[in-house]
Design a protein around this motif. Structure first.
Motif, PDB file in Angstrom:
ATOM      1  N   THR A 112       0.808  -1.212   0.000  1.00  0.00           N
ATOM      2  CA  THR A 112       0.000   0.000   0.000  1.00  0.00           C
ATOM      3  C   THR A 112       0.844   1.266   0.000  1.00  0.00           C
ATOM      4  OG1 THR A 112      -0.162  -0.138   2.406  1.00  0.00           O
ATOM      5  CG2 THR A 112      -1.948  -1.124   1.128  1.00  0.00           C
ATOM      6  N   GLU A 113       2.088   1.171   0.466  1.00  0.00           N
ATOM      7  CA  GLU A 113       2.995   2.306   0.488  1.00  0.00           C
ATOM      8  C   GLU A 113       4.364   1.851  -0.004  1.00  0.00           C
ATOM      9  OE1 GLU A 113       2.553   5.058   4.095  1.00  0.00           O
ATOM     10  OE2 GLU A 113       1.884   3.112   4.865  1.00  0.00           O
ATOM     11  N   VAL A 119      -4.438   5.827 -10.596  1.00  0.00           N
ATOM     12  CA  VAL A 119      -3.144   5.560  -9.962  1.00  0.00           C
ATOM     13  C   VAL A 119      -3.108   6.237  -8.596  1.00  0.00           C
ATOM     14  CG1 VAL A 119      -1.878   5.256 -12.117  1.00  0.00           C
ATOM     15  CG2 VAL A 119      -2.070   7.537 -11.118  1.00  0.00           C
ATOM     16  N   THR A 120      -2.140   5.817  -7.782  1.00  0.00           N
ATOM     17  CA  THR A 120      -1.959   6.402  -6.467  1.00  0.00           C
ATOM     18  C   THR A 120      -0.816   7.392  -6.489  1.00  0.00           C
ATOM     19  OG1 THR A 120      -1.277   5.928  -4.199  1.00  0.00           O
ATOM     20  CG2 THR A 120      -0.559   4.386  -5.880  1.00  0.00           C
ATOM     21  N   ARG A 121      -0.906   8.424  -5.686  1.00  0.00           N
ATOM     22  CA  ARG A 121       0.172   9.404  -5.607  1.00  0.00           C
ATOM     23  C   ARG A 121       1.379   8.866  -4.855  1.00  0.00           C
ATOM     24  NH1 ARG A 121      -0.859  14.677  -7.345  1.00  0.00           N
ATOM     25  NH2 ARG A 121      -2.978  14.911  -8.160  1.00  0.00           N
ATOM     26  N   GLU A 122       1.270   7.653  -4.329  1.00  0.00           N
ATOM     27  CA  GLU A 122       2.461   6.967  -3.828  1.00  0.00           C
ATOM     28  C   GLU A 122       3.447   6.704  -4.959  1.00  0.00           C
ATOM     29  OE1 GLU A 122       3.831   5.295  -0.872  1.00  0.00           O
ATOM     30  OE2 GLU A 122       2.686   6.956  -0.041  1.00  0.00           O
ATOM     31  N   ASP A 177      -3.639  11.504 -10.282  1.00  0.00           N
ATOM     32  CA  ASP A 177      -4.604  10.494  -9.846  1.00  0.00           C
ATOM     33  C   ASP A 177      -5.015   9.547 -10.964  1.00  0.00           C
ATOM     34  OD1 ASP A 177      -4.826  11.536  -7.172  1.00  0.00           O
ATOM     35  OD2 ASP A 177      -5.994  13.184  -8.012  1.00  0.00           O
ATOM     36  N   GLU A 178      -4.656   9.893 -12.189  1.00  0.00           N
ATOM     37  CA  GLU A 178      -5.013   9.067 -13.338  1.00  0.00           C
ATOM     38  C   GLU A 178      -3.911   9.182 -14.378  1.00  0.00           C
ATOM     39  OE1 GLU A 178      -9.284   8.455 -15.236  1.00  0.00           O
ATOM     40  OE2 GLU A 178      -8.303  10.208 -16.125  1.00  0.00           O
TER      41      GLU A 178
END
Length: 213
Positions: free
Chosen positions: A28-29, A194-197, A202-203
């Protein structure tokens, strides 16, 4: 702790937004798993753990395969720089005759084994670095492989050679700086959450492009 146990201990079973049909062992990270990987290997400054995330390119390739299984049915398929094997699993679920994954990271192979088992499919691990070796596949799926200049210089002549020899080579490009700009045919376009990680938005728009012989 063996590689599969390490992957299982540092991920959770989740689903990528564009390919919810396929559960995967995912982080997740990025920072905690990167640090844990360095500690487990006893090395600093390693490459990011690409295998722990469903990157936009692999999601787009998997979606393309699942939406029309005839694209891979009965073919010998290579998921090149496979990460956790998402595109390979999609090909196996869609009836490919043989699915191989190419990776140089042992943890990526461990993640792929776990993910394949989770989805009830079999994939074969291509040993070592396949770049420069002979082709034995009908279709090569390459997701997000042109993110650095040295990597692109290393792999692109080989991929073009495989295309010239008759294989279909499909490259997923989420707008990376070093992706090729010529000798390509765009065959699909996806917008991938997408994730900002991992990204600065965001896309991400991903182009699937076939290398012309």
């Amino acid at each position: 702790m063996n590689p599969e146990a390490f992957v299982a201990a540092h991920t959770v079973v989740a689903r990528a937004p564009l390919v919810p049909e396929i559960p995967l062992h995912l982080a997740t990270e990025i920072t905690p798993i990167w640090q844990a990987t360095e500690a487990w290997l006893g090395e600093a400054g390693i490459e990011p753990p690409f295998w722990a995330f469903a990157w936009p390119g692999s999601q787009a390739l998997a979606r393309w395969v699942l939406d029309d299984p005839s694209r891979v049915a009965g073919l010998r398929v290579l998921d090149f720089a496979a990460g956790g094997g998402l595109a390979a699993i999609a090909a196996a679920l869609s009836g490919a005759a043989l699915v191989e994954v190419a990776e140089i990271d042992p943890l990526a192979h461990a993640a792929t084994r776990l993910n394949a088992r989770l989805n009830g499919v079999a994939v074969t691990e291509a040993p070592g670095d396949v770049v420069g070796g002979p082709g034995r596949w009908d279709l090569i799926l390459a997701g997000d492989v042109c993110y650095e200049a040295p990597m692109t210089r290393h792999i692109l002549p080989w991929l073009r050679g495989l295309a010239a020899a008759g294989a279909a080579v499909v490259v997923a490009d989420p707008g990376r700086a070093y992706a090729p700009r010529d000798g390509l045919e765009t065959i699909a376009r996806y917008r991938v959450p997408v994730t900002r990680e991992l990204e600065d938005r965001d896309e991400q728009e991903v182009l699937l492009q076939r290398l012309r012989p």
